[in-house]
Motif scaffolding. Structure first.
Motif, short mmCIF file in Angstrom:
data_model
loop_
_atom_site.label_atom_id
_atom_site.label_comp_id
_atom_site.label_asym_id
_atom_site.label_seq_id
_atom_site.Cartn_x
_atom_site.Cartn_y
_atom_site.Cartn_z
N ARG A 1 0.84 -1.21 0.00
CA ARG A 1 0.00 0.00 0.00
C ARG A 1 0.87 1.25 0.00
NH1 ARG A 1 -3.71 -1.72 5.01
NH2 ARG A 1 -3.64 0.53 5.34
N VAL A 2 1.96 1.17 0.77
CA VAL A 2 2.86 2.32 0.82
C VAL A 2 3.48 2.53 -0.57
CG1 VAL A 2 4.95 3.23 1.88
CG2 VAL A 2 3.35 1.86 3.24
N ASN A 3 3.88 1.41 -1.20
CA ASN A 3 4.49 1.54 -2.53
C ASN A 3 3.51 2.17 -3.51
OD1 ASN A 3 6.63 0.26 -1.42
ND2 ASN A 3 6.19 -1.74 -2.32
N VAL A 4 2.27 1.70 -3.47
CA VAL A 4 1.26 2.25 -4.39
C VAL A 4 1.06 3.73 -4.11
CG1 VAL A 4 -1.17 2.18 -5.06
CG2 VAL A 4 0.10 0.04 -4.73
N ALA A 5 0.97 4.08 -2.82
CA ALA A 5 0.74 5.48 -2.47
C ALA A 5 1.88 6.35 -2.99
CB ALA A 5 0.61 5.63 -0.96
N PHE A 6 3.13 5.88 -2.85
CA PHE A 6 4.24 6.71 -3.33
C PHE A 6 4.29 6.77 -4.85
CE2 PHE A 6 6.13 6.32 1.00
CZ PHE A 6 6.07 7.68 1.25
N LEU A 7 3.92 5.66 -5.48
CA LEU A 7 3.87 5.67 -6.94
C LEU A 7 2.85 6.70 -7.42
CD1 LEU A 7 5.32 3.90 -9.06
CD2 LEU A 7 3.14 2.71 -9.36
N LEU A 8 1.68 6.68 -6.77
CA LEU A 8 0.62 7.62 -7.14
C LEU A 8 1.01 9.06 -6.84
CD1 LEU A 8 -2.66 5.80 -6.08
CD2 LEU A 8 -1.78 6.22 -8.37
N PHE A 9 2.01 9.23 -5.98
CA PHE A 9 2.47 10.58 -5.67
C PHE A 9 3.55 11.02 -6.64
CE2 PHE A 9 5.38 13.42 -3.28
CZ PHE A 9 4.50 14.47 -3.06
N PHE A 10 4.55 10.16 -6.82
CA PHE A 10 5.72 10.60 -7.59
C PHE A 10 5.44 10.70 -9.08
CE2 PHE A 10 8.13 9.43 -3.72
CZ PHE A 10 8.75 10.65 -3.54
N VAL A 11 4.54 9.89 -9.60
CA VAL A 11 4.27 9.99 -11.04
C VAL A 11 3.64 11.34 -11.39
CG1 VAL A 11 2.93 9.04 -12.96
CG2 VAL A 11 4.26 7.52 -11.48
N PRO A 12 2.53 11.74 -10.73
CA PRO A 12 2.00 13.07 -11.07
C PRO A 12 2.94 14.22 -10.72
CG PRO A 12 0.61 11.98 -9.43
CD PRO A 12 1.65 11.01 -9.81
N VAL A 13 3.72 14.07 -9.64
CA VAL A 13 4.68 15.13 -9.31
C VAL A 13 5.68 15.28 -10.45
CG1 VAL A 13 6.63 15.74 -7.83
CG2 VAL A 13 4.44 15.10 -6.81
N ALA A 14 6.18 14.14 -10.92
CA ALA A 14 7.13 14.20 -12.03
C ALA A 14 6.46 14.84 -13.25
CB ALA A 14 7.63 12.80 -12.36
N ALA A 15 5.21 14.48 -13.49
CA ALA A 15 4.50 15.04 -14.64
C ALA A 15 4.39 16.56 -14.50
CB ALA A 15 3.12 14.42 -14.76
N LEU A 16 4.19 17.03 -13.27
CA LEU A 16 4.08 18.48 -13.06
C LEU A 16 5.43 19.16 -13.23
CD1 LEU A 16 1.74 19.02 -9.98
CD2 LEU A 16 1.30 19.55 -12.36
N LEU A 17 6.48 18.47 -12.81
CA LEU A 17 7.79 19.12 -12.80
C LEU A 17 8.46 19.12 -14.17
CD1 LEU A 17 9.36 17.98 -9.41
CD2 LEU A 17 7.95 19.96 -9.93
N ILE A 18 8.10 18.15 -15.01
CA ILE A 18 8.76 18.07 -16.31
C ILE A 18 7.94 18.88 -17.31
CG2 ILE A 18 9.55 16.55 -18.16
CD1 ILE A 18 9.80 14.37 -15.96
N GLU A 19 8.62 19.83 -17.93
CA GLU A 19 7.91 20.81 -18.74
C GLU A 19 7.13 20.21 -19.90
OE1 GLU A 19 10.48 23.58 -20.58
OE2 GLU A 19 8.89 25.01 -21.00
N ARG A 20 7.69 19.15 -20.52
CA ARG A 20 7.12 18.65 -21.77
C ARG A 20 5.78 17.94 -21.58
NH1 ARG A 20 10.99 14.76 -22.91
NH2 ARG A 20 12.29 15.60 -21.30
N VAL A 21 5.52 17.44 -20.36
CA VAL A 21 4.32 16.64 -20.17
C VAL A 21 3.07 17.52 -20.22
CG1 VAL A 21 3.14 15.08 -18.60
CG2 VAL A 21 5.64 15.07 -18.74
N PRO A 22 2.11 17.17 -21.09
CA PRO A 22 0.90 17.99 -21.19
C PRO A 22 -0.11 17.66 -20.09
CG PRO A 22 0.80 16.18 -22.75
CD PRO A 22 2.11 16.04 -22.02
N GLY A 23 -1.18 18.43 -20.01
CA GLY A 23 -2.28 18.14 -19.10
C GLY A 23 -1.93 18.39 -17.64
N LYS A 24 -1.07 19.41 -17.41
CA LYS A 24 -0.64 19.71 -16.05
C LYS A 24 -1.81 19.95 -15.11
CE LYS A 24 4.03 20.92 -16.61
NZ LYS A 24 4.30 19.71 -17.33
N ARG A 25 -2.86 20.59 -15.65
CA ARG A 25 -4.01 20.93 -14.82
C ARG A 25 -4.63 19.69 -14.17
NH1 ARG A 25 -8.82 24.42 -17.29
NH2 ARG A 25 -6.99 25.29 -18.30
N TYR A 26 -4.73 18.60 -14.94
CA TYR A 26 -5.37 17.40 -14.41
C TYR A 26 -4.51 16.73 -13.35
CZ TYR A 26 -8.20 18.47 -18.39
OH TYR A 26 -8.98 19.14 -19.27
#
Ligand SMILES: Nc1ncnc2c1ncn2[C@@H]1O[C@H](COP(=O)(O)OP(=O)(O)O)[C@@H](O)[C@H]1O
Ligand SMILES: [Mg+2]
Lengths: 371, 259
Positions: A105-130
């Motif tokens: 559960r901890v692994n899933v929770a961190f995965l669900l955290f770090f993937v969107p964080v990475a998406a927000l931090l990396i400029e090229r990824v679209p759909g930042k708002r979502y």
């Protein structure tokens, strides 16, 4: 100097390559390492120091180290570092006393955290708002259920959380909560309304004048005294509130520094266009002020992240605390260095990552000269 | 020459409709009495040039018109809205009054296009596509359509000031205030900004310009106002103002700036 420059007629001078002695690796060494006698002495001294320190450390940490699995100190036969201990304890270092079967559960929770964080931090990824909506509106609920339990998941009391997991939870909550509160406090401190300004200034100055340990102590020992009998409030939650408010006071001063750097003309330009206070602040002033103080904000983030180690004082075992506890285990008695080096490495990875990202962000947001 | 400029002016009609009215306006900065009993009526379509020595209160006067400064006595009515402590009135006046500053005050973190569309989108609630179309039209009008996606820091001073003018025009204001728009520019860029202002004047915009560009005053102004020590000393049409100044202070000032 070397060859005499050729003469050209006015208007016919071509672009020439720079002199050979000013480019290339040898020029770099000469300019940066040996530019003066003092500089050369410092370079040689530093190299000598590295020669003294680095080989023995590398030998201990890598070449003569024990990497094999094992269950006690006796399994470490080589005379270097006993990473066997870190391997044996790895699960605890990461998850604390979280039940083995629930760690996914901890692994899933961190995965669900770090993937969107990475998406927000990396400029090229679209759909930042979502990604942002997910992170700030939906994720906290999911994380609560995953970490704590509910909806059919077994309840895991916060007393069993620990290790890197706890460090990251405390750090992330502290960072995410302290920035907006800090911004509000900074704006409040500059408010034209004396009451608001007084309250914000009072809060900031009070919190900054008290060590974090005291804040944590108060949150953990004093607060229950003031609450009605029967009302209890999770110890971890109190630590989170303490850390977030403490961080917010520092953040407020960092943000205020940025606000002060914005010229009056920016306010006037915005007001003259008919923007009201909130639109002016949100669209013109804050984006510029925050941009200026990115290094200070990230500095505060890093400080906050490392300060989470202080929750040991109220009996929470985050990464450093659990490493320290492991050193007292009879099976691994006397092996404190390995644990501390491991903890230092983990902290370094996160803090250095934040620092590098802030430098990247500064470069990306640079839009040419002011005015 | 005199006839030519008069002819250039005659095609611009001034209506009877009152745009700005200042009645007995006073202002103090602490103990310092910076505006003294200012009476000024500006009609729709008028082009007024405000001049006077440094520190005479010109900036303060025009900044009172959009409430960047607060007056302490007297009344200021802009487009039938009186400026009081009522924030609603202030915001309404600011929507209708554009201002161009000496130092441009563009928003450096936004592109030129974003600078122009910001207020239409957030204040006028205009759809983004429409705001961008409007912005591009005005960039065309100030002759820099190709700079839309650059940041202000990448433009020359003259280009930045033209962006600032376009930014104000995007709000479709009823009055434009200019506070020494060419004073911070290198000499070779002054003309490109003045040309844009002259064109704007010809289009019938109500304008109040603080400027020492007397050529501009002669070309487009229908009234030149001279201020000194916080008072309006003299107001006249440019012909009479330049050729036959009434007060000694005006004469002294003109002799200093015209050499
Ligand atoms: N915010 C302020 N606080 C105090 N004094 C001011 C302020 N702004 C302007 N002044 C003073 O008021 C006088 C008039 O200023 P200003 O209107 O800027 O003059 P001008 O634009 O004609 O040069 C000057 O003496 C100036 O120093
Ligand atoms: Mg001025």
């Amino acid at each position: 100097m070397a060859e005499a420059m050729q003469h050209y007629k006015p208007g016919e001078h071509p672009d020439l390559p720079p002199p050979r002695e000013s480019v290339g690796p040898i020029a770099w060494v000469r300019q940066n390492l040996l530019s003066s006698p003092l500089n050369a002495a410092l370079t040689i001294g530093s190299l000598y120091l590295l020669y003294l320190v680095l080989p023995p450390f590398l030998d201990w940490a890598i070449f003569s180290a024990n990497w094999q699995e094992g269950t006690s100190r006796a399994d470490c036969v080589k005379d270097g570092a006993c990473w066997t201990m870190v391997r044996a304890r790895f699960g605890q270092f990461i998850y604390g006393f979280y039940p083995q079967d629930e760690r996914w559960r901890v692994n899933v929770a961190f995965l669900l955290f770090f993937v969107p964080v990475a998406a927000l931090l990396i400029e090229r990824v679209p759909g930042k708002r979502y990604f942002a909506i997910f992170l700030f509106a939906i994720y906290p609920v999911i994380a609560y259920i995953l970490f704590y339990g509910g909806l059919g998941l077994q309840e895991v009391p916060t007393a069993r959380w620990g290790g890197l997991m706890l460090t990251l939870i405390l750090g992330a909550v502290g960072i995410v909560v302290s920035l907006p509160i800090g911004i509000v406090l900074a704006l409040g401190r500059r408010s034209a309304l004396p009451v608001i300004s007084l309250i914000c200034t009072g809060f900031i100055e009070f919190v900054r004048a008290v060590p974090l340990i005291t804040v944590l102590f108060m949150a953990s020992v004093m607060l229950p005294l003031f609450l009605p009998v029967g009302v209890t409030f999770d110890k971890l939650l109190r630590a989170m509130v303490g850390i977030a408010l403490f961080g917010a006071a520092y953040m407020a001063e960092v943000v205020r520094g940025g606000l002060q750097a914005i010229p009056r003309g920016q306010y006037e330009g915005a007001m003259a266009l008919g923007l009201n206070y909130w639109k002016m602040t949100g669209l013109i002033i804050l984006p510029q002020a925050l941009r200026i103080v990115i290094p200070g904000i990230v500095n505060t983030f890093i400080g906050l992240f490392k300060d989470t180690t202080l929750v040991l004082i109220i009996g929470l075992f985050e990464l450093l605390g659990i490493v320290q506890a492991a050193a007292r285990d009879a099976n691994w008695i006397g092996l404190s260095r390995e644990g501390f080096v491991f903890a230092a490495l983990v902290f370094f990875i996160f803090c250095f990552g934040m620092s590098r990202y802030s430098q990247y962000l500064e470069r990306r947001l640079h839009t040419g000269h002011k005015r | 020459m005199a006839n030519a400029t008069a002819a250039a002016r005659s095609d611009m009609d001034v209506s009877d409709e009152v745009m700005i009215q200042m009645q007995g306006v006073h202002k103090w900065f602490g103990q310092f009495h910076v505006l003294k009993n200012i009476d000024l009526t500006v009609h729709k379509g008028e082009r007024i040039v405000l001049c006077g020595p440094s520190g005479s209160g010109k900036s303060t006067l025009i900044r009172c018109i959009n409430r960047l400064e607060e007056h302490q006595r007297g009344r200021i009515i802009v487009d039938n809205v009186e400026l009081t402590h009522d924030l609603k009135n202030i915001e309404q006046v600011r929507r209708e009054v554009g201002m161009v500053f000496q130092h441009f005050n563009l928003f450096p973190h936004l592109t030129v296009l974003e600078n122009l569309t910001l207020a239409p989108i957030w204040v006028r609630k205009m759809p983004r596509a429409e705001a961008e179309k409007l912005a591009r039209q005005y960039l065309e009008r100030v002759r820099i359509p190709e700079q839309a996606d650059k940041y202000p820091g990448q433009l020359s001073g003259g280009q930045q000031q033209r962006v600032a003018i376009a930014r104000s025009l995007c709000m479709n204001p009823k009055v434009m205030l200019f506070d020494e728009p060419t004073s911070a520019l290198d000499p070779e860029m002054i003309k490109e900004v003045l040309d844009v202002m002259i064109e704007l004047a010809r289009s019938g915009m109500t304008m109040i310009c603080v400027t020492h560009e007397m050529g501009f005053a002669r070309t487009v102004a229908n009234r030149v106002i001279f201020m000194d020590g916080g008072e309006i000393i003299e107001a006249n049409d440019p012909e009479r103002f330049f050729n036959n100044p009434q007060s000694d202070r005006t004469k002294l000032f003109l002799s200093q700036i015209l050499h």
